[in-house]
Design an enzyme around this catalytic site. Structure first.
Site, PDB file in Angstrom:
ATOM      1  N   GLN A 185       0.833  -1.206   0.000  1.00 33.28           N
ATOM      2  CA  GLN A 185       0.000   0.000   0.000  1.00 33.28           C
ATOM      3  C   GLN A 185       0.866   1.253   0.000  1.00 33.28           C
ATOM      4  O   GLN A 185       1.719   1.419   0.874  1.00 33.28           O
ATOM      5  CB  GLN A 185      -0.910   0.017   1.229  1.00 33.28           C
ATOM      6  CG  GLN A 185      -1.920   1.139   1.170  1.00 33.28           C
ATOM      7  CD  GLN A 185      -2.762   1.241   2.439  1.00 33.28           C
ATOM      8  OE1 GLN A 185      -2.286   1.694   3.448  1.00 33.28           O
ATOM      9  NE2 GLN A 185      -3.999   0.787   2.360  1.00 33.28           N
ATOM     10  N   CYS A 193      -5.824   7.512   5.062  1.00 29.71           N
ATOM     11  CA  CYS A 193      -5.117   7.806   6.315  1.00 29.71           C
ATOM     12  C   CYS A 193      -5.518   9.188   6.856  1.00 29.71           C
ATOM     13  O   CYS A 193      -5.447  10.178   6.128  1.00 29.71           O
ATOM     14  CB  CYS A 193      -3.612   7.732   6.081  1.00 29.71           C
ATOM     15  SG  CYS A 193      -2.692   8.140   7.559  1.00 29.71           S
ATOM     16  N   LYS A 197      -7.844   2.164  -1.125  1.00 30.52           N
ATOM     17  CA  LYS A 197      -8.497   2.221   0.198  1.00 30.52           C
ATOM     18  C   LYS A 197      -8.989   3.653   0.396  1.00 30.52           C
ATOM     19  O   LYS A 197      -8.212   4.604   0.270  1.00 30.52           O
ATOM     20  CB  LYS A 197      -7.463   1.863   1.271  1.00 30.52           C
ATOM     21  CG  LYS A 197      -7.903   2.128   2.703  1.00 30.52           C
ATOM     22  CD  LYS A 197      -8.859   1.058   3.190  1.00 30.52           C
ATOM     23  CE  LYS A 197      -9.286   1.282   4.630  1.00 30.52           C
ATOM     24  NZ  LYS A 197      -8.246   1.011   5.601  1.00 30.52           N
ATOM     25  N   GLY A 225     -14.675  -1.311   8.985  1.00 30.71           N
ATOM     26  CA  GLY A 225     -15.200  -0.506  10.090  1.00 30.71           C
ATOM     27  C   GLY A 225     -15.983  -1.328  11.070  1.00 30.71           C
ATOM     28  O   GLY A 225     -16.977  -1.953  10.721  1.00 30.71           O
ATOM     29  N   ARG A 246      -8.618  -3.687  13.347  1.00 30.30           N
ATOM     30  CA  ARG A 246      -8.297  -3.792  14.777  1.00 30.30           C
ATOM     31  C   ARG A 246      -8.693  -5.137  15.357  1.00 30.30           C
ATOM     32  O   ARG A 246      -8.071  -5.621  16.298  1.00 30.30           O
ATOM     33  CB  ARG A 246      -8.967  -2.639  15.545  1.00 30.30           C
ATOM     34  CG  ARG A 246      -8.249  -1.324  15.340  1.00 30.30           C
ATOM     35  CD  ARG A 246      -8.989  -0.178  15.979  1.00 30.30           C
ATOM     36  NE  ARG A 246     -10.249   0.099  15.304  1.00 30.30           N
ATOM     37  CZ  ARG A 246     -11.107   1.030  15.688  1.00 30.30           C
ATOM     38  NH1 ARG A 246     -10.852   1.770  16.751  1.00 30.30           N
ATOM     39  NH2 ARG A 246     -12.229   1.238  15.014  1.00 30.30           N
TER      40      ARG A 246
HETATM   41  C1  LIG Z   1      -3.365   1.535  14.451  1.00 30.48           C
HETATM   42  C2  LIG Z   1      -4.041   1.597  13.102  1.00 30.48           C
HETATM   43  C3  LIG Z   1      -3.257   1.700  11.963  1.00 30.48           C
HETATM   44  C4  LIG Z   1      -3.863   1.724  10.691  1.00 30.48           C
HETATM   45  N1  LIG Z   1      -3.065   1.788   9.584  1.00 30.48           N
HETATM   46  C5  LIG Z   1      -3.627   1.678   8.354  1.00 30.48           C
HETATM   47  C6  LIG Z   1      -2.815   1.623   7.185  1.00 30.48           C
HETATM   48  O1  LIG Z   1      -1.588   1.698   7.246  1.00 30.48           O
HETATM   49  N2  LIG Z   1      -3.441   1.477   6.001  1.00 30.48           N
HETATM   50  C7  LIG Z   1      -4.822   1.398   5.890  1.00 30.48           C
HETATM   51  O2  LIG Z   1      -5.355   1.252   4.793  1.00 30.48           O
HETATM   52  N3  LIG Z   1      -5.596   1.473   6.977  1.00 30.48           N
HETATM   53  C8  LIG Z   1      -5.046   1.602   8.196  1.00 30.48           C
HETATM   54  N4  LIG Z   1      -5.834   1.632   9.304  1.00 30.48           N
HETATM   55  C9  LIG Z   1      -7.304   1.565   9.134  1.00 30.48           C
HETATM   56  C10 LIG Z   1      -7.819   0.149   9.202  1.00 30.48           C
HETATM   57  O3  LIG Z   1      -7.333  -0.649   8.138  1.00 30.48           O
HETATM   58  C11 LIG Z   1      -9.363   0.117   9.203  1.00 30.48           C
HETATM   59  O4  LIG Z   1      -9.831   0.681   8.002  1.00 30.48           O
HETATM   60  C12 LIG Z   1      -9.959   0.868  10.375  1.00 30.48           C
HETATM   61  O5  LIG Z   1      -9.296   0.542  11.585  1.00 30.48           O
HETATM   62  C13 LIG Z   1     -11.459   0.551  10.514  1.00 30.48           C
HETATM   63  O6  LIG Z   1     -11.685  -0.803  10.803  1.00 30.48           O
HETATM   64  P1  LIG Z   1     -12.005  -1.311  12.312  1.00 30.48           P
HETATM   65  O7  LIG Z   1     -12.986  -0.316  12.922  1.00 30.48           O
HETATM   66  O8  LIG Z   1     -12.605  -2.671  12.094  1.00 30.48           O
HETATM   67  O9  LIG Z   1     -10.697  -1.318  13.038  1.00 30.48           O
HETATM   68  C14 LIG Z   1      -5.270   1.664  10.572  1.00 30.48           C
HETATM   69  C15 LIG Z   1      -6.044   1.564  11.733  1.00 30.48           C
HETATM   70  C16 LIG Z   1      -5.446   1.537  12.982  1.00 30.48           C
HETATM   71  C17 LIG Z   1      -6.319   1.449  14.198  1.00 30.48           C
END
Ligand SMILES: Cc1cc2nc3c(=O)[nH]c(=O)nc-3n(C[C@H](O)[C@H](O)[C@H](O)COP(=O)(O)O)c2cc1C
Length: 341
Positions: free
Chosen positions: A76, A106, A147, A213, A237
């Site tokens: 990515q 991001c 993304k 999400g 997460r």
């Molecule tokens: C600590 C952290 C780091 C993340 N880093 C990235 C990343 O590098 N690239 C990306 O596409 N999404 C990143 N995300 C977003 C997640 O991929 C995801 O879209 C977001 O956490 C929502 O999903 P969830 O509510 O199920 O955690 C990150 C999320 C967290 C919490």
């Protein structure tokens, strides 16, 4: 602009296993991805990699070398300039990445006028220039995916901008889009808006959208698919310190009950990730990355408050390994396993 027909092969894994391990800054390194695969994740994404750092070569690029066990994998990329994003995509292809994923999600605050990640959603034309440059640089060599967040904020303008970018994603021949249904302004706070995904999939039938999400259990993967019509789900997460979310998703696919991991299984997994970290990152960095994995995985341990505290106190590899011996040794904690998370 003419839509480019895509080879369905790159996402064939989704037919049987409609979920994958998301990009997670600071977590989704090669050891975490390999552990996720061993537990059933069919596909993984790197954390977002800054184009400039990749192009500088040296350690920034070397640290993204791939292990043969780590396929299929999306590299990515994130950045501001279409030209450097295109070159970064090429650099990852040369390292053997199977898919290039563009990060327009991001939420990290922009510095001065440097607009990247989700912030580009408020400048749709700049976002589209990047999408086009990366698509052209990769050509037919590999699938290109994106993304996105569901918008910059909750304004009507943001909503329009999202659809403007999303339509370009389709028209430029992207293979699929993953949509995190929170706004950039929301960061990770508050509920993800699943109905946004439902509306998007209704309006864009025939183009695969993966949802992201609030996926914290294996069951929620299938609930999101049913409620929103997404083609599959990105697990973020919910996979940190819990690769069994993938095993459980596979069990649900096979019509079985999802089983929780025992302490022995947790020990094996922690030690396997430790060994991968030593091999792929070197011994010196292992304590640091495994400390946070231990802290997260402690929530699955029957004595989780003590285990969490013990991992928090770890300062080096020896201390980390002694927590494993103390809390994950033969028979430890199994007695309390009547009460797994
Ligand atoms: C600590 C952290 C780091 C993340 N880093 C990235 C990343 O590098 N690239 C990306 O596409 N999404 C990143 N995300 C977003 C997640 O991929 C995801 O879209 C977001 O956490 C929502 O999903 P969830 O509510 O199920 O955690 C990150 C999320 C967290 C919490």
């Amino acid at each position: 602009m003419q839509a480019i027909p895509q080879d369905p092969q790159p996402i064939a894994w989704r037919e049987k296993t409609p979920f994958f391990q998301a990009g997670l800054q600071g977590y989704s390194d090669s050891p975490m991805r390999i552990i996720a695969r061993r537990h059933g994740a069919p596909y993984c994404v790197t954390e977002s990699l800054l184009d400039d750092i990749l192009l500088r070569g040296g350690k920034g690029l070397r640290s993204q070398q791939l292990d043969p066990e780590d396929h299929p994998v999306a590299g990515q990329i994130i950045g501001t300039n279409p030209n450097t994003m295109a070159r970064a995509a090429r650099a990852l292809l040369e390292l053997g990445y199977d898919v290039i994923d563009v990060n327009l999600a991001c939420p990290v605050k922009k510095m001065r006028d440097i607009c990247r990640g989700g912030h580009l959603l408020s400048r749709p034309e700049a976002a589209i220039d990047i999408l086009r440059a990366v698509r052209e640089a990769v050509g037919d060599e590999a699938p290109v995916t994106v993304k996105l967040r569901r918008g910059y904020d909750d304004s009507v303008e943001s909503f329009r901008n999202f659809y403007r970018v999303f339509e370009a994603v389709r028209n430029l021949g992207y293979t699929f889009a993953t949509v995190h249904c929170r706004t950039v302004e929301q960061k990770y706070v508050g509920p993800a808006r699943w109905p946004f995904l439902a509306e998007l999939t209704r309006e864009h039938q025939g183009f695969p959208v993966f949802g992201s999400g609030d996926i914290f259990t294996a069951k929620s993967i299938f609930r999101m698919m049913t409620e929103t019509g997404v083609a599959g789900v990105s697990v973020a997460r919910g996979a940190i310190g819990n690769p069994w979310i993938f095993t459980q998703a596979l069990q649900i696919c096979a019509g079985k009950d999802a089983a929780s991991p025992g302490v022995h299984e947790q020990r094996e997994t922690l030690l396997a990730q430790y060994a991968l970290c030593v091999r792929l990152h070197g011994e010196a960095d292992t304590g640091r990355s495994m400390r946070k994995v231990g802290i997260k995985m402690s929530s699955l341990h029957p004595m989780h408050a003590q285990v969490e505290q013990a991992f928090i106190k770890c300062r080096n590899n020896e201390e980390w390994l002694s927590v494993i011996e103390e809390f994950y040794g033969e028979g430890v904690g199994e007695a309390a396993l009547g009460n797994p998370r």
